[in-house]
Design a protein around this motif. Structure first.
Motif, PDB file in Angstrom:
ATOM      1  N   ALA A 118      -6.675   6.173  -0.550  1.00 14.53           N
ATOM      2  CA  ALA A 118      -5.818   4.985  -0.398  1.00 14.53           C
ATOM      3  C   ALA A 118      -5.308   4.485  -1.740  1.00 14.53           C
ATOM      4  N   ASN A 133      -7.331  -1.614   3.038  1.00 18.36           N
ATOM      5  CA  ASN A 133      -8.169  -2.597   3.733  1.00 18.36           C
ATOM      6  C   ASN A 133      -8.482  -3.815   2.862  1.00 18.36           C
ATOM      7  N   GLU A 193      -5.592   3.537   4.321  1.00 21.38           N
ATOM      8  CA  GLU A 193      -5.574   2.078   4.220  1.00 21.38           C
ATOM      9  C   GLU A 193      -6.428   1.572   3.063  1.00 21.38           C
ATOM     10  N   LYS A 210     -12.107   0.751   1.657  1.00 22.04           N
ATOM     11  CA  LYS A 210     -10.811   1.417   1.616  1.00 22.04           C
ATOM     12  C   LYS A 210     -11.009   2.882   1.996  1.00 22.04           C
ATOM     13  N   ASN A 261       1.942   7.890   7.441  1.00 22.34           N
ATOM     14  CA  ASN A 261       0.813   6.979   7.429  1.00 22.34           C
ATOM     15  C   ASN A 261      -0.080   7.352   6.248  1.00 22.34           C
ATOM     16  N   ASP A 286       0.866  -1.177   0.000  1.00 20.10           N
ATOM     17  CA  ASP A 286       0.000   0.000   0.000  1.00 20.10           C
ATOM     18  C   ASP A 286       0.901   1.225   0.000  1.00 20.10           C
TER      19      ASP A 286
END
Length: 186
Positions: free
Chosen positions: A100, A89, A87, A96, A84, A56
Motif C-alpha cells: 500500500a 487503512n 489499502e 495497511k 485497485n 492512496d
C-alpha cells in the motif's frame, strides 16, 4: 472449456498489448511502461485538472482547470476506474495492506501537483458509492490507471463493468505485471 477460453483471452490480450504498443521510459521513476496515449478524439472528451492531493494509490483529489463537468464541483475526489491498489487503512483500525505504501508513494511521485486529464467512462456510472468521481486519469497523455496495474502497484479491478476496450487493456496489463514480476508480483 471455460477455463481454456479465459486463458486464451488473457494470452490474446497480452499479445495484443505487447505487439500493438511501444516501450517508453517513464520520466518519473525510470520504469519501463507501455505506451497508451490519448487519441485526438479522446482529448475532446477530457477535462483538465491539477492533482491537489494523493489519498492512496488509486484515489486522488483534483481541482478542475477550465471547464467543470456537469454535476461536478471545482474540487473533487477521483477514484481511478478499473484498478485497485492495496489499502493504507489510514482511517480504519486495520493494518495497511501489503504494498500500500509503495502504491501511494508511486502515485504521489507521478501525480502530486501535476496536470492531468480526466475522462469519464461511457458504460459505468460517474460516481461510486462514496460519491467519488470515477475516471480514467491521463498524465502527459499516458493512461495512469494502466501504468499502476502494469507496474504491479495495483490489480485489474473488474467488480463493475466499464468499457470493454479498457477492461481488456487492464486485464492484459495485470498479466504483464504478473509474468514480469513487477511491483507486488516480484
Amino acid at each position: 472449456m471455460k477455463k481454456s477460453k479465459f486463458i486464451a483471452l488473457i494470452i490474446l490480450s497480452a499479445a495484443f498489448l505487447i505487439t500493438k504498443t511501444t516501450q517508453l521510459i517513464n520520466r518519473n521513476n525510470n520504469a519501463e511502461i507501455v505506451e497508451e496515449k490519448l487519441t485526438q478524439e479522446e482529448k475532446n472528451k477530457t477535462y483538465d485538472a491539477i492533482v491537489t492531493k494523493v489519498v492512496d494509490g488509486d484515489t486522488i483529489k483534483i481541482r478542475f482547470v477550465g471547464t467543470i463537468p456537469e454535476e461536478c464541483s471545482a474540487e473533487e475526489t477521483i477514484r481511478l476506474i478499473g484498478v485497485n491498489t492495496p489499502e493504507l487503512n489510514i482511517h480504519k483500525k486495520k493494518e495497511k495492506e501489503y504494498y500500500a505504501t509503495e502504491a501511494a508513494d508511486f502515485t504521489s511521485k507521478c501525480l502530486s501537483g501535476r496536470s492531468v486529464k480526466l475522462r469519464f467512462d461511457t458504460v459505468s456510472s460517474r460516481r461510486d458509492k462514496y460519491q467519488r468521481l470515477i475516471a480514467y486519469v491521463y498524465h502527459e497523455d499516458y493512461l495512469f490507471n494502466k501504468i499502476l496495474i502494469e507496474q504491479g502497484y495495483g490489480n485489474y479491478y473488474p467488480n463493475f463493468k466499464f468499457e470493454d476496450y479498457y477492461m481488456n487493456l487492464f486485464r492484459g496489463a495485470e498479466f504483464y505485471a504478473k509474468t514480469n514480476h513487477k511491483g507486488k508480483w516480484s
